[in-house]
Design a protein around this motif. Structure first.
Motif, PDB file in Angstrom:
ATOM      1  N   GLN A   1       0.179  -7.909  -4.758  1.00 54.60           N
ATOM      2  CA  GLN A   1      -1.086  -6.778  -4.900  1.00 54.60           C
ATOM      3  C   GLN A   1      -0.864  -5.398  -4.539  1.00 54.60           C
ATOM      4  OE1 GLN A   1      -4.142  -8.242  -2.316  1.00 54.60           O
ATOM      5  NE2 GLN A   1      -5.600  -6.799  -2.843  1.00 54.60           N
ATOM      6  N   LEU A   2      -0.980  -4.627  -5.367  1.00 56.26           N
ATOM      7  CA  LEU A   2      -0.568  -3.097  -5.223  1.00 56.26           C
ATOM      8  C   LEU A   2      -1.735  -2.397  -4.995  1.00 56.26           C
ATOM      9  CD1 LEU A   2       1.380  -0.662  -5.193  1.00 56.26           C
ATOM     10  CD2 LEU A   2       1.132  -0.637  -7.643  1.00 56.26           C
ATOM     11  N   LYS A   3      -1.786  -1.432  -3.720  1.00 57.62           N
ATOM     12  CA  LYS A   3      -2.984  -0.391  -3.823  1.00 57.62           C
ATOM     13  C   LYS A   3      -2.294   0.885  -3.436  1.00 57.62           C
ATOM     14  CE  LYS A   3      -7.025   0.576  -0.972  1.00 57.62           C
ATOM     15  NZ  LYS A   3      -7.931   0.152   0.252  1.00 57.62           N
ATOM     16  N   VAL A   4      -2.761   1.911  -4.532  1.00 57.50           N
ATOM     17  CA  VAL A   4      -2.222   3.294  -4.540  1.00 57.50           C
ATOM     18  C   VAL A   4      -3.486   4.267  -3.798  1.00 57.50           C
ATOM     19  CG1 VAL A   4      -1.350   5.217  -5.790  1.00 57.50           C
ATOM     20  CG2 VAL A   4      -0.875   2.790  -6.365  1.00 57.50           C
ATOM     21  N   GLU A   5      -3.220   4.653  -2.641  1.00 56.01           N
ATOM     22  CA  GLU A   5      -4.172   5.350  -1.889  1.00 56.01           C
ATOM     23  C   GLU A   5      -4.137   6.831  -2.008  1.00 56.01           C
ATOM     24  OE1 GLU A   5      -3.521   3.838   2.253  1.00 56.01           O
ATOM     25  OE2 GLU A   5      -4.724   2.133   1.710  1.00 56.01           O
ATOM     26  N   LEU A   6      -5.187   7.597  -2.147  1.00 54.46           N
ATOM     27  CA  LEU A   6      -5.504   8.856  -2.541  1.00 54.46           C
ATOM     28  C   LEU A   6      -4.842   9.674  -1.327  1.00 54.46           C
ATOM     29  CD1 LEU A   6      -9.039   9.079  -4.050  1.00 54.46           C
ATOM     30  CD2 LEU A   6      -6.906   9.903  -5.007  1.00 54.46           C
TER      31      LEU A   6
ATOM     32  N   SER B   1       0.815  -1.422  -0.015  1.00 56.89           N
ATOM     33  CA  SER B   1       0.045   0.051   0.069  1.00 56.89           C
ATOM     34  C   SER B   1       0.826   1.510   0.123  1.00 56.89           C
ATOM     35  CB  SER B   1      -0.733  -0.042   1.262  1.00 56.89           C
ATOM     36  OG  SER B   1      -1.867   1.077   1.189  1.00 56.89           O
ATOM     37  N   VAL B   2       0.433   2.071  -1.004  1.00 55.80           N
ATOM     38  CA  VAL B   2       1.616   3.317  -1.137  1.00 55.80           C
ATOM     39  C   VAL B   2       0.513   4.496  -1.352  1.00 55.80           C
ATOM     40  CG1 VAL B   2       3.557   1.915  -2.133  1.00 55.80           C
ATOM     41  CG2 VAL B   2       1.835   3.201  -3.495  1.00 55.80           C
ATOM     42  N   PRO B   3       1.182   5.595  -0.786  1.00 56.33           N
ATOM     43  CA  PRO B   3       0.189   6.884  -1.137  1.00 56.33           C
ATOM     44  C   PRO B   3       0.392   7.301  -2.777  1.00 56.33           C
ATOM     45  CG  PRO B   3       2.283   7.599  -0.182  1.00 56.33           C
ATOM     46  CD  PRO B   3       2.419   5.903  -0.309  1.00 56.33           C
ATOM     47  N   GLU B   4      -0.573   8.084  -3.272  1.00 55.49           N
ATOM     48  CA  GLU B   4      -0.574   8.376  -4.369  1.00 55.49           C
ATOM     49  C   GLU B   4       0.828   9.601  -4.862  1.00 55.49           C
ATOM     50  OE1 GLU B   4      -3.929  10.972  -5.518  1.00 55.49           O
ATOM     51  OE2 GLU B   4      -3.319  11.145  -7.874  1.00 55.49           O
ATOM     52  N   GLY B   5       1.475   9.099  -6.034  1.00 58.66           N
ATOM     53  CA  GLY B   5       2.640   9.956  -6.253  1.00 58.66           C
ATOM     54  C   GLY B   5       3.800   9.281  -5.783  1.00 58.66           C
ATOM     55  N   ALA B   6       3.625   8.251  -5.161  1.00 56.34           N
ATOM     56  CA  ALA B   6       5.016   7.486  -4.820  1.00 56.34           C
ATOM     57  C   ALA B   6       5.552   6.748  -5.836  1.00 56.34           C
ATOM     58  CB  ALA B   6       4.516   6.312  -3.507  1.00 56.34           C
ATOM     59  N   ILE B   7       7.007   6.518  -5.595  1.00 57.58           N
ATOM     60  CA  ILE B   7       7.544   5.514  -6.566  1.00 57.58           C
ATOM     61  C   ILE B   7       7.303   4.036  -5.950  1.00 57.58           C
ATOM     62  CG2 ILE B   7       9.647   4.775  -7.455  1.00 57.58           C
ATOM     63  CD1 ILE B   7      10.536   7.632  -7.476  1.00 57.58           C
ATOM     64  N   VAL B   8       6.693   3.062  -6.809  1.00 59.22           N
ATOM     65  CA  VAL B   8       6.710   1.800  -6.461  1.00 59.22           C
ATOM     66  C   VAL B   8       8.061   0.753  -6.745  1.00 59.22           C
ATOM     67  CG1 VAL B   8       5.116  -0.095  -6.643  1.00 59.22           C
ATOM     68  CG2 VAL B   8       4.235   2.120  -6.293  1.00 59.22           C
ATOM     69  N   SER B   9       8.252  -0.053  -6.074  1.00 58.20           N
ATOM     70  CA  SER B   9       9.341  -1.209  -6.629  1.00 58.20           C
ATOM     71  C   SER B   9       8.581  -2.533  -6.311  1.00 58.20           C
ATOM     72  CB  SER B   9      10.587  -0.817  -5.743  1.00 58.20           C
ATOM     73  OG  SER B   9      11.372  -1.804  -6.110  1.00 58.20           O
ATOM     74  N   LEU B  10       8.530  -3.156  -7.289  1.00 57.82           N
ATOM     75  CA  LEU B  10       7.919  -4.426  -7.391  1.00 57.82           C
ATOM     76  C   LEU B  10       9.179  -5.610  -7.809  1.00 57.82           C
ATOM     77  CD1 LEU B  10       4.794  -3.721  -9.100  1.00 57.82           C
ATOM     78  CD2 LEU B  10       5.200  -4.211  -6.819  1.00 57.82           C
TER      79      LEU B  10
ATOM     80  N   SER C   1      -5.246   4.444 -10.342  1.00 57.69           N
ATOM     81  CA  SER C   1      -5.618   3.441 -11.394  1.00 57.69           C
ATOM     82  C   SER C   1      -4.601   2.334 -11.481  1.00 57.69           C
ATOM     83  CB  SER C   1      -5.773   4.043 -12.518  1.00 57.69           C
ATOM     84  OG  SER C   1      -4.475   4.766 -12.962  1.00 57.69           O
ATOM     85  N   ASP C   2      -3.349   2.565 -10.802  1.00 60.76           N
ATOM     86  CA  ASP C   2      -2.206   1.571 -10.745  1.00 60.76           C
ATOM     87  C   ASP C   2      -2.548   0.228  -9.696  1.00 60.76           C
ATOM     88  OD1 ASP C   2       0.031   4.191 -11.114  1.00 60.76           O
ATOM     89  OD2 ASP C   2      -0.711   2.991 -12.841  1.00 60.76           O
ATOM     90  N   SER C   3      -3.412   0.675  -9.102  1.00 60.47           N
ATOM     91  CA  SER C   3      -4.015  -0.600  -7.937  1.00 60.47           C
ATOM     92  C   SER C   3      -4.339  -1.590  -8.722  1.00 60.47           C
ATOM     93  CB  SER C   3      -5.049  -0.023  -7.171  1.00 60.47           C
ATOM     94  OG  SER C   3      -4.717   1.085  -6.421  1.00 60.47           O
ATOM     95  N   ALA C   4      -3.770  -2.786  -8.671  1.00 59.48           N
ATOM     96  CA  ALA C   4      -3.852  -3.980  -9.312  1.00 59.48           C
ATOM     97  C   ALA C   4      -2.846  -5.223  -9.014  1.00 59.48           C
ATOM     98  CB  ALA C   4      -3.600  -3.723 -10.737  1.00 59.48           C
ATOM     99  N   THR C   5      -3.076  -6.238  -9.470  1.00 56.33           N
ATOM    100  CA  THR C   5      -1.754  -7.084  -9.127  1.00 56.33           C
ATOM    101  C   THR C   5      -0.890  -7.419 -10.301  1.00 56.33           C
ATOM    102  OG1 THR C   5      -3.484  -8.577  -7.640  1.00 56.33           O
ATOM    103  CG2 THR C   5      -1.391  -9.786  -8.543  1.00 56.33           C
ATOM    104  N   TYR C   6       0.439  -7.210  -9.835  1.00 56.91           N
ATOM    105  CA  TYR C   6       1.532  -7.279 -10.890  1.00 56.91           C
ATOM    106  C   TYR C   6       2.001  -8.712 -10.807  1.00 56.91           C
ATOM    107  CZ  TYR C   6       0.455  -2.511 -11.251  1.00 56.91           C
ATOM    108  OH  TYR C   6      -0.003  -0.991 -11.446  1.00 56.91           O
ATOM    109  N   LEU C   7       2.186  -9.300 -11.944  1.00 61.02           N
ATOM    110  CA  LEU C   7       2.766 -10.562 -11.921  1.00 61.02           C
ATOM    111  C   LEU C   7       3.944 -10.429 -12.994  1.00 61.02           C
ATOM    112  CD1 LEU C   7      -0.446 -12.107 -13.076  1.00 61.02           C
ATOM    113  CD2 LEU C   7       0.796 -12.914 -11.458  1.00 61.02           C
ATOM    114  N   CYS C   8       5.254 -10.993 -12.301  1.00 58.55           N
ATOM    115  CA  CYS C   8       6.394 -11.346 -13.519  1.00 58.55           C
ATOM    116  C   CYS C   8       6.277 -12.540 -14.103  1.00 58.55           C
ATOM    117  CB  CYS C   8       7.680 -10.993 -12.560  1.00 58.55           C
ATOM    118  SG  CYS C   8       7.805 -12.667 -11.343  1.00 58.55           S
TER     119      CYS C   8
END
Lengths: 111, 116
Positions: free
Chosen positions: B111-116, B12-21, B82-89
């Motif tokens: 599973q990624l959740k981007v929160e407002l 779970s990350v705040p909107e605007g954050a950089i996400v690393s998967l 809108s990036d909230s989704a599951t990311y599969l490699c």
């Protein structure tokens, strides 16, 4: 452009009933075709793949079978469904040696 | 040991954050690497495809491959709800195959959740 169609989107079937899921690809020829099943928390499991008409390889022994009657048509079947066959089924295609593209999936519930 | 390991999250990350998967793999025969995004009850959508070590950028997405460490990453800049989704490699031995097709080996997804 290429498109893949998979239907139905959802299906509820009683135990012991037959199954037929169909997948077709448009805009390409001689694709590799795949059937995957996705279970929660377990990623995608490859069930069958095909490199040409009538050529089917099975990855996992199970209650399912696959057929490829035409170049761009792939069918997943079962003669008698089990409760354990419930899941999210995905069809995919790829060109030889390249990335795969998925259909929208069929959510199968066996009751 | 699984061929491909991926942390299931949820992340779970705040909107605007950089996400690393990230994903790690054990078989050096894997030569082609993909990232898919999957929304709930939908089929996976291809985001990135690469076959060499280094970085590949596409808009807000950057795929990174380190074959020596058997480690792949996906970075998402300026993350959006809108990036909230599951990311599969997904990994494959790839190449021009005959009987083997082009089988993909998937991670279990993060599973990624981007929160407002």
């Amino acid at each position: 452009s290429q498109t893949i169609h998979q239907w139905p989107a959802t299906l509820v079937q009683p135990v012991g009933s037959p199954l037929s899921l169909e997948c077709t690809v448009e805009g390409t020829s001689n694709p590799n075709l795949y059937w995957y099943r996705q279970a929660a928390g377990r990623g995608l499991q490859l069930l069958f793949y095909s490199v040409g008409i009538g050529q089917i390889s099975s990855e996992v022994p199970q209650n399912l079978s696959a057929s490829r009657p035409q170049d761009r048509q792939f069918i997943l079947s079962s003669k008698k469904l089990l409760l354990s066959d419930s899941g999210f089924y995905l069809c995919a295609w790829s060109r030889k040696g390249a990335e795969a593209f998925f259909g929208q999936g069929t959510r199968l519930t066996v009751v | 040991q699984k061929e491909v390991e991926q942390d299931p999250g949820p992340l779970s990350v705040p909107e605007g954050a950089i996400v690393s998967l990230n994903c790690t793999y054990s078989n050096s025969a894997f030569q082609y690497f993909m990232w898919y995004r999957q929304y709930s009850r939908k089929g996976p959508e291809l985001l990135m495809y690469t076959y060499s070590s280094g970085n590949k950028e596409d808009g807000r997405f950057t795929a990174q491959v380190d074959k020596s460490s058997k480690y792949i990453s996906l970075f998402i800049r300026d993350s959006q709800p809108s990036d909230s989704a599951t990311y599969l490699c997904a990994l494959t031995r790839g190449g021009i195959l005959t009987g083997g097709g082009n089988k993909l080996t998937f991670g279990t997804g993060t599973q990624l959740k981007v929160e407002l």
